[in-house]
Design a protein around this motif. Structure first.
Motif, mmCIF file in Angstrom:
data_model
loop_
_atom_site.group_PDB
_atom_site.id
_atom_site.type_symbol
_atom_site.label_atom_id
_atom_site.label_comp_id
_atom_site.label_asym_id
_atom_site.label_seq_id
_atom_site.Cartn_x
_atom_site.Cartn_y
_atom_site.Cartn_z
ATOM 1 N N PRO A 208 0.827 -1.219 0.000
ATOM 2 C CA PRO A 208 0.000 0.000 0.000
ATOM 3 C C PRO A 208 0.853 1.257 0.000
ATOM 4 N N ILE A 209 0.385 2.270 -0.705
ATOM 5 C CA ILE A 209 1.074 3.566 -0.720
ATOM 6 C C ILE A 209 0.374 4.491 0.268
ATOM 7 N N LEU A 210 1.139 4.958 1.237
ATOM 8 C CA LEU A 210 0.632 5.825 2.306
ATOM 9 C C LEU A 210 0.879 7.282 1.947
ATOM 10 N N SER A 211 0.118 8.160 2.537
ATOM 11 C CA SER A 211 0.324 9.597 2.375
ATOM 12 C C SER A 211 1.384 10.072 3.371
ATOM 13 N N LYS A 212 2.513 10.531 2.859
ATOM 14 C CA LYS A 212 3.560 11.034 3.750
ATOM 15 C C LYS A 212 3.055 12.231 4.550
ATOM 16 N N THR A 226 -9.682 7.008 13.127
ATOM 17 C CA THR A 226 -9.780 8.076 12.140
ATOM 18 C C THR A 226 -9.428 7.486 10.779
ATOM 19 N N PRO A 227 -10.359 7.475 9.825
ATOM 20 C CA PRO A 227 -10.026 6.906 8.506
ATOM 21 C C PRO A 227 -8.844 7.639 7.890
ATOM 22 N N PRO A 228 -7.845 6.901 7.403
ATOM 23 C CA PRO A 228 -6.639 7.551 6.876
ATOM 24 C C PRO A 228 -6.876 8.178 5.503
ATOM 25 N N VAL A 229 -6.072 9.141 5.165
ATOM 26 C CA VAL A 229 -6.050 9.664 3.803
ATOM 27 C C VAL A 229 -5.436 8.589 2.912
ATOM 28 N N SER A 230 -6.119 8.258 1.832
ATOM 29 C CA SER A 230 -5.633 7.204 0.947
ATOM 30 C C SER A 230 -5.965 7.579 -0.488
ATOM 31 N N SER A 231 -5.741 6.660 -1.424
ATOM 32 C CA SER A 231 -5.874 7.022 -2.833
ATOM 33 C C SER A 231 -6.569 5.969 -3.667
ATOM 34 N N GLY A 232 -7.092 4.923 -3.059
ATOM 35 C CA GLY A 232 -7.601 3.774 -3.793
ATOM 36 C C GLY A 232 -9.011 3.927 -4.323
ATOM 37 N N PRO A 233 -9.557 2.846 -4.889
ATOM 38 C CA PRO A 233 -10.884 2.899 -5.502
ATOM 39 C C PRO A 233 -12.024 3.060 -4.500
ATOM 40 N N TYR A 234 -11.764 2.777 -3.216
ATOM 41 C CA TYR A 234 -12.786 2.931 -2.180
ATOM 42 C C TYR A 234 -12.227 3.764 -1.036
ATOM 43 N N ARG A 235 -13.156 4.334 -0.254
ATOM 44 C CA ARG A 235 -12.797 5.033 0.980
ATOM 45 C C ARG A 235 -13.740 4.566 2.082
ATOM 46 N N VAL A 236 -13.338 4.742 3.327
ATOM 47 C CA VAL A 236 -14.194 4.381 4.459
ATOM 48 C C VAL A 236 -15.411 5.286 4.467
#
Length: 622
Positions: A208-212, A226-236
């Motif tokens: 997985p690629i995390l947000s620095k 706390t849902p993390p900042v991410s970049s994938g096809p879905y979000r919490v």
């Protein structure tokens, strides 16, 4: 601790001209030059650079609707029965399954090939001549859900963070990754130690690629809701801790039109429900609260799908082939405990399990006995070892059981009576050979302690299987009990190896890599949270693991795996369970699906879709 369809090969178009290469892999010479679009362990790629989509998806699949289910599989610290954190990539806490859908990766697997990966965040990858440096070029359009660009700096930060603080299953697998450095905004260079396998670069590309930016403000090592900042096809999306979580499709996901994404991620909402009891979950499915269920209980599959929605056709039962190696499912002995240190004791305990009786009376003859750690694959050892296997085994003959060099160890076959006296006598003989004595009806270990066994579980459904086994052990003088604990306590005890015997199923990849050290390697035996539940620690096994990982060809890998399988089976580290080469699925008839699943996975959540017409007929529209 989730089979045999040939992978489809279609005609490839090379350079705009149709090439009659339908049954041939994409040429290795092209796949291995600079700036390539994909990678595989042994150099063969099915899909050319200009491919439109993977063959096993429907590119025109409609978007919309929802799928509601319980997780049939999970990884790292994920727990299918509860959750208390959204940090899925560390050991601490219990995360909900499928958090990985929120994160992009450099590349993604083609599920109709054994180990090939193709570019997602990375539009291309180059490797150095010595294969110790891989440079990934990041797509300029890649971005996080907060609209900030996803850069090479994020990738380098992610890899180094996971190497230092990630879950042990990640850390130990990627330890031969020496460094990851952003060369500029779009290029990241990953350097390896020189001791890595061919598969490790593909493993790195799938992390997985995390947000620095996010994780310099929040501590990656801590649990958080706390849902993390991410970049994938879905979000919490919506959730209630320990009860359900909804993953919402990101409509403007930056990668939705890439070849590796077309036909994927079709549901607007993926909702996971959490239950402590499998029967309660089944009742929820019957009522239509859940719409998809992969069934793992043979009794339920054979006898309980007789409710009105099945009878009137609104719920369908189907079986889908599973082409993956079934891996190892069984009761694993914790050999870190002195009472299980003698393989004769472990073998004797195994003789008390009557699979044939259980299969007939409990499983409705739906299963086949597991014998191998590589069941349902060409890596399974059978019969006498061949000359290539013997060449690998001979250097360790003095430290290995003689059984390794004979016909591959097989699970005992009973008369199906439930109390096969012949097998029980063999068990008693082995106990005596190991120095156990009797005090009345109680077996006494050489240490003077009685032999006791606790079968640890987090699911009451297993009790009906374990109790007959416990009764047979009692006949032998072994005091055994079934211990049910809550999901969090269960996971904590597994992580710390605080158990006697525990059940687990592993599904292995068709190409072996560093991760198998986590299953059977000596170093993993002492690492909390590893998959080496049995505590296996043997120099011959360690050496054969390395032979399999560093094999030059697939044939060499399979030979090493078969030699490894012989050693593991002759060590009696487990009481093998059972398997079936299919996925047994029940679903409300509201789904569309591609005509043929890929051989190496069962990607329901990512390649099926919501069919509005079917849903209306089933009374579940919207």
């Amino acid at each position: 601790m989730k089979q045999r369809l040939p992978s489809r090969r279609t005609v490839l178009k090379l350079g705009g001209a149709a090439a009659a290469a339908g049954l041939l892999p994409f040429p290795a010479s092209l796949a291995q030059t600079g700036g390539r679009h994909g990678m595989s362990v042994f150099g063969e790629l099915k899909y050319p650079p200009e491919f439109a989509a993977f063959d096993y998806v429907n590119q025109q699949a409609p978007k919309g609707g929802r799928m509601v289910y319980t997780a049939p599989s999970w990884a790292y610290n994920q727990n299918p029965q509860t959750f208390n954190t959204f940090n899925s990539f560390i050991l601490k806490g219990d995360a909900p399954p499928r958090m990985e859908l929120c994160f992009d990766t450099l590349m993604v697997r083609a599920l109709d090939e054994p180990d090939a990966v193709y570019g997602l965040v990375a539009e291309s990858v180059e490797k150095s001549e010595d294969e110790n440096r891989y440079t990934f070029t990041i797509r300029p359009e890649a971005r996080f859900h907060n609209e900030k660009p996803l850069t090479a700096e994020d990738v380098a930060f992610s890899l180094m963070t996971l190497k230092q603080d990630g879950h042990p299953l990640i850390r130990q697998t990627i330890e031969e990754m020496a460094d990851a450095v952003a060369l500029d905004e779009r290029r990241v260079r990953v350097t390896f130690s020189g001791k890595q396998s061919r598969q490790l670069p593909m493993t790195i590309a799938g992390l997985p690629i995390l947000s620095k930016d996010y994780y310099t403000r929040y501590d990656f090592t801590q649990s958080t809701l706390t849902p993390p900042v991410s970049s994938g096809p879905y979000r919490v999306g919506d959730y209630e801790v320990g009860r359900y979580i909804e993953y919402e499709r990101v409509e403007d996901w930056w990668a939705k039109d890439l070849p590796v994404s077309r036909g994927h991620y079709n549901f607007d909402v993926l909702r996971l429900e959490f239950f402590r009891d499998r029967q309660v979950a089944f009742e929820a499915f019957k009522k239509g609260t859940m719409t998809f269920r992969e069934e793992f209980t043979s009794k339920t599959w054979a006898t309980e799908y007789n409710f009105p929605a099945v009878q009137d056709g609104r719920v369908k039962q189907s079986e889908f082939p599973d082409g993956r190696p079934s891996g190892a499912q069984g009761w694993f002995f914790n050999t870190r405990r002195e009472k299980f240190s003698d393989p004769r004791v472990r073998a004797a305990i195994g003789f008390a399990f009557d699979f044939e009786w259980s299969n007939k009376n409990l499983f409705f003859d739906l299963y086949t006995r597991t014998e191998s750690f590589f069941e349902n694959s060409t890596m399974k050892a059978e019969g006498e070892p061949g000359p290539e296997e013997l060449a690998l085994l001979e250097p360790y003959r003095e430290s290995l059981p003689e059984a390794v060099f004979g016909s591959a160890v097989q699970a005992p076959v009973s008369d199906g009576s439930g109390q096969d006296r012949n097998l029980l006598r063999k068990a008693d003989s082995l106990f005596r050979e190991a120095g156990l004595t009797r005090n009345g009806r109680q077996l006494i270990l050489p240490s003077g302690e009685p032999l006791t066994i606790e079968f640890l579980s987090n699911s009451p459904s297993f009790e009906r299987v374990v109790l007959p086994y416990i009764n047979n052990l009692k006949l032998l003088g072994v005091t055994a009990n079934f211990r049910l604990v809550d999901p969090s306590q269960y996971q904590a005890r597994i992580n710390e190896y605080d158990f006697d015997v525990v059940s687990r199923r592993y599904s292995l990849a068709p190409t072996l890599g560093e991760s198998i050290r986590q299953f059977w390697g000596s170093k993993a035996a002492g690492t909390p949270g590893s998959n080496n539940l049995a505590g296996i620690s043997h120099p011959a096994i360690d050496a054969l693991i390395e032979k399999a990982i560093f094999a030059e060809t697939r044939d060499e890998m399979e030979i090493a795996a078969r030699a490894l399988d012989r050693c593991l089976r002759a060590g009696y580290y487990w009481v093998p369970h059972w398997y079936k080469p299919t996925h047994t699925v029940a679903m409300w008839d509201i789904f569309g699906m591609p005509p043929e699943p890929p051989r190496y996975d069962f990607p329901v959540e990512t390649t099926w879709w919501f069919d509005e017409e079917k849903a209306a007929a089933a009374g579940k529209a919207g």
